[in-house]
Design a protein around this motif. Structure first.
Motif, short mmCIF file in Angstrom:
data_model
loop_
_atom_site.label_atom_id
_atom_site.label_comp_id
_atom_site.label_asym_id
_atom_site.label_seq_id
_atom_site.Cartn_x
_atom_site.Cartn_y
_atom_site.Cartn_z
N CYS A 168 5.95 37.62 44.44
CA CYS A 168 5.15 37.92 43.16
C CYS A 168 5.86 37.23 41.75
O CYS A 168 6.88 37.38 41.59
CB CYS A 168 4.94 39.42 42.87
N CYS A 200 6.59 40.11 39.26
CA CYS A 200 7.50 41.36 39.43
C CYS A 200 8.78 40.96 40.44
O CYS A 200 9.63 41.57 40.59
CB CYS A 200 7.12 42.44 39.67
N GLN A 228 8.34 40.72 43.63
CA GLN A 228 8.45 41.64 44.80
C GLN A 228 7.88 40.46 45.90
O GLN A 228 6.99 39.61 45.72
CB GLN A 228 7.22 42.72 44.88
N CYS A 241 -0.26 42.06 45.11
CA CYS A 241 1.44 42.32 45.26
C CYS A 241 1.24 43.86 45.34
O CYS A 241 0.47 44.58 44.96
CB CYS A 241 2.03 42.09 43.84
N CYS A 264 3.10 45.22 41.78
CA CYS A 264 2.37 45.49 40.55
C CYS A 264 0.95 45.14 40.61
O CYS A 264 0.24 45.25 39.67
CB CYS A 264 3.11 44.67 39.61
ZN ZN Z 1 4.24 42.12 41.58
#
Ligand code: ZN
Ligand code: ZN
Lengths: 217, 204
Positions: A17, A20, A22, A33, A36
């Motif tokens: 992502c 964030c 991830q 994601c 987020c």
């Molecule tokens: Zn994210």
């Protein structure tokens, strides 16, 4: 020390992502994601087409941005119009050569460098060149990092318009400043829509060969 | 996938996958392939980041309430705050410039300061900040468009340009903007993704 084989996220079917960090499994199509909710893509969508469009628009607007006055100074002795370049010359003549150089770099060199750099990146990616991928990656990060300093002249005019409001002397904004502000925004959007991973997608075939040789040792 | 998800980092700039290592304070991890920054561990702790965000909020207030500079000529004086400059460009028919200045110099820096302060304040207390996810996405999106440092340099250029015609008196606003430039640079240097780690440490 050095890793023998670099794997890429797209080979492993994962995507990170951009917001964030991830990691998410990515098979096909659009996903969001899991942490987020940002929309994730393996590569930025239509990166080359969008970057071309924004870059060309910026290059076209760059012409009126430089030809039209960015501000008009009206006084008892008549009114005087300044373009970006004549503003730099005026600073130079007034003896502030250091600021003249700063404004020249921010307003004229940086946008031109950004145009040239994005053209090189777009054309080299479209022709699937593997040539100097690391150098091009550095070039991209450089233009992305310094581009916003070109707003300098726009903010100078913004402040002067509000400050110089005397009966005998006023500063009025010229149309050039609108075009110039738009040029900066468009070049920033252009470099944001360029996906630097594309540089490496085509460099891969070369890297793969080298990496495999190392593995066979 | 799940256990390894937190131990891998993917380079945003070239897609190379790296194993994550814990860094010492102030250290930066770079991509082995393209040398872009992968992640960093800031010098400052959560508490000091929060203090910086608070200081930035106060400075932001001062910078916008006091005028930046005053010009004087033959007994007439004229001064301006940032907001007056935004209104003046609007009234002079360059609305695009006015909107850009309002966003890049007022609204985005203000959001950065307030939202950072909000998130860090709650995390410091060990609580999940209300609205955490949308706030983090806003912080990520506005970061490239917040330009207080460019305005600071622009103010300097503007002052020099008119310095030989007018008498220039520097007002508290300009010092507050200078301080805000430094504070905001420190606050914004804090990798937004680092906050997701802090959140995991304190709220799961
Ligand atoms: Zn994210
Ligand atoms: Zn990389």
């Amino acid at each position: 020390m050095s890793e023998p084989r670099i794997s890429t996220a797209s080979e492993l079917g994962i995507v990170a992502c951009h917001c964030c960090g991830q990691l998410c499994r990515h098979v096909q199509g659009d996903i969001c994601c899991s942490r987020c909710g940002a929309r994730l893509h393996r590569r930025k969508p239509d990166s080359l087409a969008r970057t071309w469009a924004l870059l060309l628009a910026a290059m076209i607007l760059y012409i009126p941005a430089n030809l039209l006055p960015i501000m008009r100074t009206g006084s008892l002795f008549g009114s005087e119009s300044n373009t970006i370049l004549s503003g730099v010359a005026e600073l130079w003549r007034a003896g502030s050569w250091d600021l003249a150089v700063i404004v020249f770099v921010a307003s004229i060199m940086v946008p031109l460098m950004k145009f040239a750099a994005l053209l090189v990146l777009l054309i080299s990616v479209q022709r699937r060149k593997a040539w100097r991928a690391r150098g091009r990656a550095h070039l991209f990060r450089l233009v992305e990092g310094i581009g916003y300093w070109s707003m300098l002249d726009v903010f100078v005019v913004t402040l002067l318009v509000a400050l110089v409001r005397f009966q005998l002397t006023q500063v009025d904004p010229g149309p050039g400043v609108v075009y110039f502000g738009l040029v900066v925004v468009l070049t920033m959007l252009a470099s944001m829509s360029f996906d630097p991973r594309l540089i490496w997608d085509h460099a891969e075939s070369v890297d793969d060969g080298k990496a495999e040789e190392v593995e066979h040792d | 996938m799940e256990p390894s998800a937190h131990s891998l980092v993917i380079c945003e700039h070239c897609d190379a996958v790296h194993r994550k290592h814990e860094l010492a304070r102030g250290e930066v991890a770079r991509c082995v392939r393209c040398q872009a920054v992968l992640y960093r561990r800031p010098w400052l702790s959560l508490d000091s980041m929060f203090a910086l965000a608070l200081a930035a909020a106060i400075t932001f207030f001062i910078a916008n309430v006091w005028p930046i500079v005053t010009l004087e000529l033959n007994g007439h004086a004229s001064s301006a705050t940032l907001w007056q400059a935004i209104v003046a460009t609007w009234n002079d028919g360059v609305g695009v410039v006015s909107v850009l200045a309002a966003l890049m110099l007022f609204f985005f820096p203000m959001l950065q300061v307030l939202l950072f302060g909000w998130v860090l304040g709650f995390l410091r207390a060990g609580r999940l900040p209300p609205g955490f996810i949308p706030i983090m996405r806003v912080l990520h999106a506005i970061r490239p468009w917040s330009m207080v440092e460019v305005f600071m340099l622009g103010t300097l250029v503007a002052v020099v340009k008119v310095g030989d015609i007018f008498e220039v008196i520097l007002q508290p606003g300009i010092w507050a903007f200078a301080a805000l430039t430094v504070l905001l640079a420190l606050v914004a240097s804090f990798d937004v993704r680092r906050i997701w780690l802090l959140k995991r440490e304190c709220c799961g």
